[in-house]
Design an enzyme around this catalytic site. Structure first.
Site, PDB file in Angstrom:
ATOM      1  N   THR A 188     -35.323 -46.812 -28.693  1.00  0.00           N
ATOM      2  CA  THR A 188     -34.094 -46.929 -27.869  1.00  0.00           C
ATOM      3  C   THR A 188     -34.313 -47.510 -26.724  1.00  0.00           C
ATOM      4  O   THR A 188     -35.476 -47.113 -25.908  1.00  0.00           O
ATOM      5  CB  THR A 188     -33.818 -45.330 -28.030  1.00  0.00           C
ATOM      6  OG1 THR A 188     -33.524 -44.917 -29.485  1.00  0.00           O
ATOM      7  CG2 THR A 188     -32.647 -45.166 -27.169  1.00  0.00           C
ATOM      8  N   GLY A 238     -35.224 -38.300 -32.417  1.00  0.00           N
ATOM      9  CA  GLY A 238     -34.308 -37.636 -31.813  1.00  0.00           C
ATOM     10  C   GLY A 238     -34.077 -36.094 -32.106  1.00  0.00           C
ATOM     11  O   GLY A 238     -33.585 -35.290 -31.089  1.00  0.00           O
ATOM     12  N   ASP A 245     -30.589 -38.343 -30.837  1.00  0.00           N
ATOM     13  CA  ASP A 245     -30.261 -37.748 -29.474  1.00  0.00           C
ATOM     14  C   ASP A 245     -29.652 -38.667 -28.632  1.00  0.00           C
ATOM     15  O   ASP A 245     -28.874 -38.303 -27.650  1.00  0.00           O
ATOM     16  CB  ASP A 245     -31.677 -37.469 -28.850  1.00  0.00           C
ATOM     17  CG  ASP A 245     -32.716 -38.749 -28.782  1.00  0.00           C
ATOM     18  OD1 ASP A 245     -32.628 -39.512 -29.942  1.00  0.00           O
ATOM     19  OD2 ASP A 245     -33.354 -38.993 -27.710  1.00  0.00           O
TER      20      ASP A 245
HETATM   21  N1  ASP Z   1     -34.244 -41.449 -30.306  1.00  0.00           N
HETATM   22  C1  ASP Z   1     -33.812 -42.636 -31.311  1.00  0.00           C
HETATM   23  C2  ASP Z   1     -33.059 -41.613 -32.178  1.00  0.00           C
HETATM   24  O1  ASP Z   1     -33.786 -40.591 -32.596  1.00  0.00           O
HETATM   25  C3  ASP Z   1     -34.699 -43.320 -31.859  1.00  0.00           C
HETATM   26  C4  ASP Z   1     -35.813 -43.571 -31.101  1.00  0.00           C
HETATM   27  O2  ASP Z   1     -35.757 -43.699 -29.714  1.00  0.00           O
HETATM   28  O3  ASP Z   1     -36.913 -44.250 -31.618  1.00  0.00           O
HETATM   29  O4  ASP Z   1     -32.273 -42.128 -32.888  1.00  0.00           O
END
Ligand code: ASP
Length: 346
Positions: free
Chosen positions: A207, A261, A238
């Protein structure tokens, strides 16, 4: 301490109180002795930080605005639009890896210096999810729009419907389907750097969370992603959850996260980091404490997944911490342009 003001909060419960149920607190409560640390802002010294190596390019776009004394809110939106529009980045916006049904669903949120915030969850067909999140914030009485409702809102507000599934991401998804047991592969995006490498390599996952302080000393943040690859359709991570993937408190600082997340949501991660900075912790120490909380409640899981936090305080000090190694972040200010790798538990 000349550049920060300290406030000692006194408990309002100075004497015994009768609760609604009729129960009586046994003894008078003592004065609470915790402190809120409210930092003096960094004026005339804008700075932008963002997650991962690809944050560098995004910071450049944000700096176009920050460097000309523009608003942090405009800067973070413009900044994260760069990886959103990049089809080579397979974890954000156009070209993002799809869910297990082959649908690219985007999560994004944005927050300004006045606690205004907007979010979209599980949004399909719109490249710039962050701008839809901003439109939710500015043009509706709501904070979150999800799924088809978010898409309908976007279309009604002039956003263009597009196919976000690139040939490359489609091909990889079809490969994945062959072996897939239709179970969510929760660590698949992290596999690129601490397990079996995924096509695209280490720089092609995760992200973008971006935090900025403008020349006025005001903070804003943005966070946008296509989420965990091959997730169950409808899964929300998240990143679009205010307080989990992003939190901004203009008196204290801001934080954002990347990684699995589910683990971030459980501890309201970014809000926790900001509250720890409010108690006087440095950005890095606050991020570390949040990571340690994940470790504490589930040490076995913590070994297997990546979570990284990135934070900045009102003074412009920044820091990060992660469960696994190789969590990188990019910084741009009048003084430096650099990519750092955070410390980590493992
Ligand atoms: N945080 C993101 C999610 O859980 C994915 C990531 O940052 O790798 O959708």
């Amino acid at each position: 301490m000349s550049d920060r003001r300290k406030f000692v909060k006194l408990s309002l419960l100075g004497s015994a109180a009768v609760l609604g149920t009729g129960s009586l607190l046994a003894a008078p409560r003592k004065e609470q002795d915790f402190e809120d640390v409210l930092y003096a802002p960094v004026k005339d010294n804008p700075i932008v930080i963002s997650t991962w190596d690809f944050g560098k390019e995004a910071n450049t776009a944000a700096w176009e605005i920050l460097g000309k004394n523009g608003k942090a809110l405009d800067a973070v939106e413009a900044g994260v639009k760069v990886p959103e529009a990049d089809p080579k980045n397979q974890s954000i916006g156009l070209g993002g890896r799809p869910d297990r049904d082959g649908k690219v669903t985007l999560d994004a949120c944005i927050m300004d210096e006045k606690y205004n915030c907007g979010s979209v969850m599980c949004l399909e067909h719109i490249v710039h999810a962050i701008s839809v999140a901003r439109a939710v914030m500015e043009r509706t009485p709501h904070v979150i729009l999800a799924g088809d409702g978010a898409l309908q809102f976007a279309l009604a507000n002039g956003f263009k419907k597009e196919n976000l599934l690139t040939e490359k991401s489609e091909k990889e998804w079809k490969e994945w389907l062959k072996k897939s047991k239709y179970e969510p592969q929760i660590n698949i995006e992290n596999a690129g750097y601490h397990k079996d490498p995924m096509p695209g390599g280490k720089d092609n996952h995760d992200t973008i969370g971006m935090l900025a302080i403008d020349a006025n000393g005001d903070l804003s943040g943005a966070c946008t992603t296509s989420g965990m690859a091959y997730k169950i359709h409808g899964r929300v991570g998240d990143s679009p959850v205010i307080g989990a993937g992003l939190y901004v408190d203009n008196e204290v600082g801001a934080a954002t996260s990347s990684g699995v997340g589910e683990e971030v949501i459980r501890i309201a991660g970014s809000h926790l980091v900001v509250e720890l900075m409010r108690r006087g912790l440095s950005p890095e120490d606050a991020c570390k404490k949040a990571v340690e909380r994940i470790l504490k409640f589930n040490p076995a899981k913590a070994k297997e997944v990546q979570v990284g936090f990135l934070a900045i305080n009102k003074k412009g000090e920044y820091g990060a911490y992660a469960l696994q190694k190789d969590f990188s972040y990019a910084v741009k200010s009048g003084k430096e342009e650099k990519i750092y790798t955070s410390k980590s538990i493992y």
